[in-house]
Motif scaffolding. Structure first.
Motif, short mmCIF file in Angstrom:
data_model
loop_
_atom_site.label_atom_id
_atom_site.label_comp_id
_atom_site.label_asym_id
_atom_site.label_seq_id
_atom_site.Cartn_x
_atom_site.Cartn_y
_atom_site.Cartn_z
N ALA A 162 2.04 6.59 -6.87
CA ALA A 162 1.08 6.81 -7.25
C ALA A 162 1.54 8.78 -6.89
O ALA A 162 0.70 9.28 -7.89
N GLU B 112 1.97 1.15 -3.46
CA GLU B 112 1.69 2.31 -4.19
C GLU B 112 0.72 3.58 -4.47
O GLU B 112 0.48 4.28 -5.02
N LYS B 113 0.98 3.85 -2.68
CA LYS B 113 0.99 5.60 -2.37
C LYS B 113 1.82 6.61 -3.60
O LYS B 113 1.74 7.75 -3.64
N LYS C 181 1.13 -1.11 -0.19
CA LYS C 181 0.19 0.07 0.02
C LYS C 181 0.70 1.34 -0.17
O LYS C 181 0.57 2.34 -0.40
#
Length: 164
Positions: free
Chosen positions: A100, A96-97, A93
């Motif tokens: 992004a 992914e952050k 996660k």
């Protein structure tokens, strides 16, 4: 035969002493020593059987302890796997952050670069049109000897670039 008449007296005495000796041995060994030996053997057999029972109980307890250890180990392994999986999920996660965020930043940089490229292209096209219009004016004046208007030259260049 005189030896035959002495047999009864000689053998009777030997038989008496034989019976007396065996009786003494029976009393001393059979009644005196044998019960002690039998009690010692019985005590040893009892101690061996008690030790065997104790060993069986200890073996059974060791099996129980081993089973408890294996169960605890399996529980700990499962808990460790859960913790590891949670850490992996959290890391994914977080990645992914960050991805992004980086993707957004890169997108912004690309958009800004594309805007700068579009501006530069537009400026270059304007400059090219101006230079081409000047060149067209000079060509027309040298080739035909007449002077064309700058607006007509600019329109002709724009039309040629649009078709071209």
């Amino acid at each position: 035969m005189p030896q035959i008449s002495q047999i009864a007296a000689t053998y009777a005495s030997q038989i008496f002493w034989l019976l007396a000796t065996f009786g003494f041995v029976f009393i001393v060994i059979g009644l005196g020593m044998m019960p002690k030996i039998e009690s010692t053997v019985e005590a040893r057999d009892k101690r061996i059987s008690d030790d065997l029972e104790t060993a069986k109980a200890a073996h059974a307890r060791a099996d129980e302890i081993e089973e408890e250890y294996r169960a605890r180990t399996n529980e700990d392994r499962a808990a460790a796997q859960k913790i590891t999986q949670a850490a992996k999920d959290k890391g994914a996660k977080d990645a992914e952050k960050r991805l992004a965020k980086a993707d957004g930043e890169i997108g912004e940089k690309i958009a800004a670069a594309e805007a700068r490229i579009a501006e530069a292209t537009a400026a270059a096209m304007t400059e090219i049109e101006a230079i081409a219009a000047e060149a067209a004016l000079e060509l027309v004046s040298k080739v035909s000897g007449t002077k064309a208007s700058p607006a007509a030259a600019t329109q002709a260049v724009k039309a040629a670039l649009a078709n071209g």
